[in-house]
Design an enzyme around this catalytic site. Sequence first.
Site, mmCIF file in Angstrom:
data_model
loop_
_atom_site.group_PDB
_atom_site.id
_atom_site.type_symbol
_atom_site.label_atom_id
_atom_site.label_comp_id
_atom_site.label_asym_id
_atom_site.label_seq_id
_atom_site.Cartn_x
_atom_site.Cartn_y
_atom_site.Cartn_z
ATOM 1 C CB SER A 15 -0.777 -0.098 1.759
ATOM 2 O OG SER A 15 -1.741 -1.089 1.130
ATOM 3 C CB CYS A 43 -3.890 -4.147 1.424
ATOM 4 S SG CYS A 43 -5.520 -3.223 1.534
ATOM 5 C CB CYS A 48 -8.116 -4.440 3.406
ATOM 6 S SG CYS A 48 -6.169 -4.584 4.085
ATOM 7 C CE LYS A 51 -10.831 -7.498 6.855
ATOM 8 N NZ LYS A 51 -10.124 -6.771 7.858
ATOM 9 C CE1 TYR A 180 -7.277 -5.967 10.639
ATOM 10 C CE2 TYR A 180 -6.338 -4.992 12.306
ATOM 11 C CZ TYR A 180 -6.050 -5.345 11.306
ATOM 12 O OH TYR A 180 -5.326 -5.394 9.966
ATOM 13 C CB ILE A 181 -6.425 -10.942 12.374
ATOM 14 C CG1 ILE A 181 -5.979 -9.523 11.005
ATOM 15 C CG2 ILE A 181 -5.891 -11.390 11.134
ATOM 16 C CD1 ILE A 181 -4.644 -9.002 11.056
ATOM 17 C CD GLU A 184 -11.346 -8.357 10.565
ATOM 18 O OE1 GLU A 184 -11.234 -7.180 10.682
ATOM 19 O OE2 GLU A 184 -10.757 -7.904 9.727
ATOM 20 N NE ARG A 207 -3.546 -5.733 24.582
ATOM 21 C CZ ARG A 207 -2.931 -5.134 24.276
ATOM 22 N NH1 ARG A 207 -2.263 -3.725 24.897
ATOM 23 N NH2 ARG A 207 -1.818 -5.436 22.989
ATOM 24 C CG HIS A 438 -37.376 7.097 10.578
ATOM 25 N ND1 HIS A 438 -36.732 6.685 12.097
ATOM 26 C CD2 HIS A 438 -38.520 6.997 10.300
ATOM 27 C CE1 HIS A 438 -37.996 6.063 12.206
ATOM 28 N NE2 HIS A 438 -38.785 6.101 11.337
ATOM 29 C CD GLU A 443 -33.444 6.767 12.672
ATOM 30 O OE1 GLU A 443 -34.405 7.642 13.284
ATOM 31 O OE2 GLU A 443 -34.506 6.126 12.120
HETATM 32 C C1 LIG Z 1 -5.850 -10.797 7.173
HETATM 33 C C2 LIG Z 1 -5.903 -8.871 7.537
HETATM 34 C C3 LIG Z 1 -6.325 -7.970 7.096
HETATM 35 C C4 LIG Z 1 -5.875 -6.537 7.300
HETATM 36 N N1 LIG Z 1 -7.395 -5.799 7.111
HETATM 37 C C5 LIG Z 1 -7.486 -4.889 6.801
HETATM 38 C C6 LIG Z 1 -8.542 -3.599 7.398
HETATM 39 O O1 LIG Z 1 -9.243 -4.591 6.814
HETATM 40 N N2 LIG Z 1 -8.095 -2.392 6.818
HETATM 41 C C7 LIG Z 1 -6.704 -2.035 6.873
HETATM 42 O O2 LIG Z 1 -6.686 -0.351 6.506
HETATM 43 N N3 LIG Z 1 -6.212 -2.421 7.228
HETATM 44 C C8 LIG Z 1 -6.267 -3.775 7.366
HETATM 45 N N4 LIG Z 1 -4.998 -4.639 7.077
HETATM 46 C C9 LIG Z 1 -3.500 -4.297 6.941
HETATM 47 C C10 LIG Z 1 -2.952 -3.789 6.186
HETATM 48 O O3 LIG Z 1 -2.457 -4.912 5.120
HETATM 49 C C11 LIG Z 1 -1.790 -2.953 6.225
HETATM 50 O O4 LIG Z 1 -1.646 -2.172 7.043
HETATM 51 C C12 LIG Z 1 -0.349 -2.233 4.874
HETATM 52 O O5 LIG Z 1 -0.893 -3.943 3.980
HETATM 53 C C13 LIG Z 1 0.997 -2.009 4.979
HETATM 54 O O6 LIG Z 1 1.119 -1.762 3.843
HETATM 55 P P1 LIG Z 1 2.445 -1.415 3.862
HETATM 56 O O7 LIG Z 1 2.568 -0.400 2.420
HETATM 57 O O8 LIG Z 1 2.737 -0.860 4.767
HETATM 58 O O9 LIG Z 1 3.535 -2.954 3.659
HETATM 59 P P2 LIG Z 1 2.286 -4.343 3.223
HETATM 60 O O10 LIG Z 1 1.140 -3.579 2.606
HETATM 61 O O11 LIG Z 1 2.330 -5.460 3.857
HETATM 62 O O12 LIG Z 1 3.800 -4.387 1.653
HETATM 63 C C14 LIG Z 1 4.840 -5.060 1.722
HETATM 64 C C15 LIG Z 1 5.506 -5.036 0.951
HETATM 65 O O13 LIG Z 1 6.927 -5.086 1.268
HETATM 66 C C16 LIG Z 1 7.406 -6.705 0.703
HETATM 67 N N5 LIG Z 1 9.227 -7.222 1.041
HETATM 68 C C17 LIG Z 1 9.106 -7.158 2.230
HETATM 69 N N6 LIG Z 1 10.925 -6.896 2.302
HETATM 70 C C18 LIG Z 1 10.945 -6.881 1.232
HETATM 71 C C19 LIG Z 1 12.166 -7.147 0.323
HETATM 72 N N7 LIG Z 1 13.346 -7.089 0.876
HETATM 73 N N8 LIG Z 1 12.584 -6.832 -1.113
HETATM 74 C C20 LIG Z 1 11.663 -6.941 -1.950
HETATM 75 N N9 LIG Z 1 9.811 -7.056 -1.608
HETATM 76 C C21 LIG Z 1 9.569 -6.808 0.316
HETATM 77 C C22 LIG Z 1 6.283 -7.486 0.881
HETATM 78 O O14 LIG Z 1 6.280 -9.113 -0.134
HETATM 79 C C23 LIG Z 1 5.320 -6.611 0.698
HETATM 80 O O15 LIG Z 1 4.449 -7.116 -0.485
HETATM 81 C C24 LIG Z 1 -4.773 -6.035 7.395
HETATM 82 C C25 LIG Z 1 -3.343 -6.790 7.339
HETATM 83 C C26 LIG Z 1 -3.765 -8.528 7.512
HETATM 84 C C27 LIG Z 1 -2.781 -9.356 7.630
#
Ligand SMILES: Cc1cc2nc3c(=O)[nH]c(=O)nc-3n(C[C@H](O)[C@H](O)[C@H](O)COP(=O)(O)OP(=O)(O)OC[C@H]3O[C@@H](n4cnc5c(N)ncnc54)[C@H](O)[C@@H]3O)c2cc1C
Length: 461
Positions: A15, A43, A48, A51, A180-181, A184, A207, A438, A443
């Site tokens: 993301s 995500c 997200c 899920k 939350y995970i 869910e 928590r 309503h 509401e």
């Molecule tokens: C089951 C689950 C449900 C979730 N549900 C929600 C939700 O409903 N709403 C919400 O807002 N958030 C949710 N989240 C949280 C959300 O997914 C994360 O907050 C978000 O993806 C964080 O984004 P990021 O860019 O920090 O990391 P990520 O999206 O985790 O991306 C990091 C990427 O870096 C790559 N990577 C790591 N190390 C290296 C490397 N050395 N070289 C190359 N690539 C690498 C990984 O493979 C990964 O693809 C959920 C998470 C999980 C596990």
Amino acid sequence: MADHNVDLFVVGAGSGGVRAARIAAGYGARVMIAEEYRVGGTCVIRGCVPKKLLVYASRYADDFEDAAGYGWSGLAPVFDWKKLIANKDREIARLELAYTTNLERAKVAVVKTRAELVDAHTLRLLATGETVRARHILIATGAAPHMGADIAGLEHVISSNEAFHLQELPKRILIQGGGYIAVEFAGIFRGLGSEVTLVYRGENILRGFDDDVREHLRAEMERRGIKVITKQTVDAVEKTDHCYCVELSDRQSFMVDRVMFATGRKPNVAGFGLEQAGVKLAQNGGIAVDKFSQSSVAHIHAVGDVTNRINLTPVAIREGHAFADTVFGNKPTAVDHTDVPTAVFSEPEVGAIGLTEAQARERLPQVDIYKTSFRPMKMTLAGRDTRAFFKLVVDAATDRVVGCHIVGPDAGEIIQLVGIAVKMKATKADFDATMAVHPTAAEELVTLREKAMSYRREAAE
Ligand SMILES: Cc1cc2nc3c(=O)[nH]c(=O)nc-3n(C[C@H](O)[C@H](O)[C@H](O)COP(=O)(O)OP(=O)(O)OC[C@H]3O[C@@H](n4cnc5c(N)ncnc54)[C@H](O)[C@@H]3O)c2cc1C
């Protein structure tokens, strides 16, 4: 000599990384992004999005049942787990392609490889052995499931990563965790027909959320047949011929078909050269950054879960965007991490923003609480025994609504909009002045008249 030179190298196409790469490229930077697993990150690939698709699937069970009260009959639905997973995988593959295409359209070079830091300006691409010299580096490596202590039989336990790819729907599943995970997935499996046991070491689930929400959700989950066991941990997991035997700290044991841990996530900081580059970690185990996401090394920034601030997709995206604006757009932008609305896609859903009652009482001298619990209208003819819950936390000195906590259908959708009002510092009088829609559940938010509690702290002498 490095094999490539770029203005920005982004490690991780999740993301935060994807947004930062696209915006920086839009400012004219030469950008390369490395992804070791699948473009889209947690995500899109195993968080997200998949899920929420499983949550949608699980909710049909109640809908089919409830339809009878509305005159429908003859429904004999049969659920097919394999079909759901295949359809979900197809959608995730479509999204992954869309993310990749958008990056390439923005002229970002996408490399499918793990990247590691060689020094503060150089990265190695493990797939090819090539090196890249970068003026700026963004670490957006996210987080990974943390399975806790190394108990006997831990190798039999799955995390959320594997839960998305099970061959069969487990008839019985035990989930450890109270975040939350965990709740869910408990709702997903229960909705799809599994027998679900949730084990959590603390006093109550969720928590950090408002105590009324925690109690309400637990009662609702139990009403739906989920066995919730608190103040216990899983001590051992033993594989038998057909299933797993799980032993808890109080020596209760359970025979189940799957054991899943959702016991927290750890920032991905290990083993990719942060030390060589001189990047420091914070107390919370994430990369230490300032309000502009700058690390201890001036040209290395970090965004998203790897910084362990607020681990949500929209926050990671906002941090990635702000980083690109700051470093490449000449617009220094700090992300405001206060009053972030959030949802838990449990059954029923939770929506929350701002201070809990306990936090407000700790921080503010005068707090008023408004709350209500009621049976949603749709449930009357359905004959379903379930209640929704709405709560407003008000700073009585200013009349500002400083917290809103909801459990019930569409709580996630509702809290997104309440979030605007809270962010704009709306008062309870503003809520009251808003005409109700309503008949809706939401509401209730503009018709709460009676204070449930009123706290006044005496000024210190
Ligand atoms: C089951 C689950 C449900 C979730 N549900 C929600 C939700 O409903 N709403 C919400 O807002 N958030 C949710 N989240 C949280 C959300 O997914 C994360 O907050 C978000 O993806 C964080 O984004 P990021 O860019 O920090 O990391 P990520 O999206 O985790 O991306 C990091 C990427 O870096 C790559 N990577 C790591 N190390 C290296 C490397 N050395 N070289 C190359 N690539 C690498 C990984 O493979 C990964 O693809 C959920 C998470 C999980 C596990």
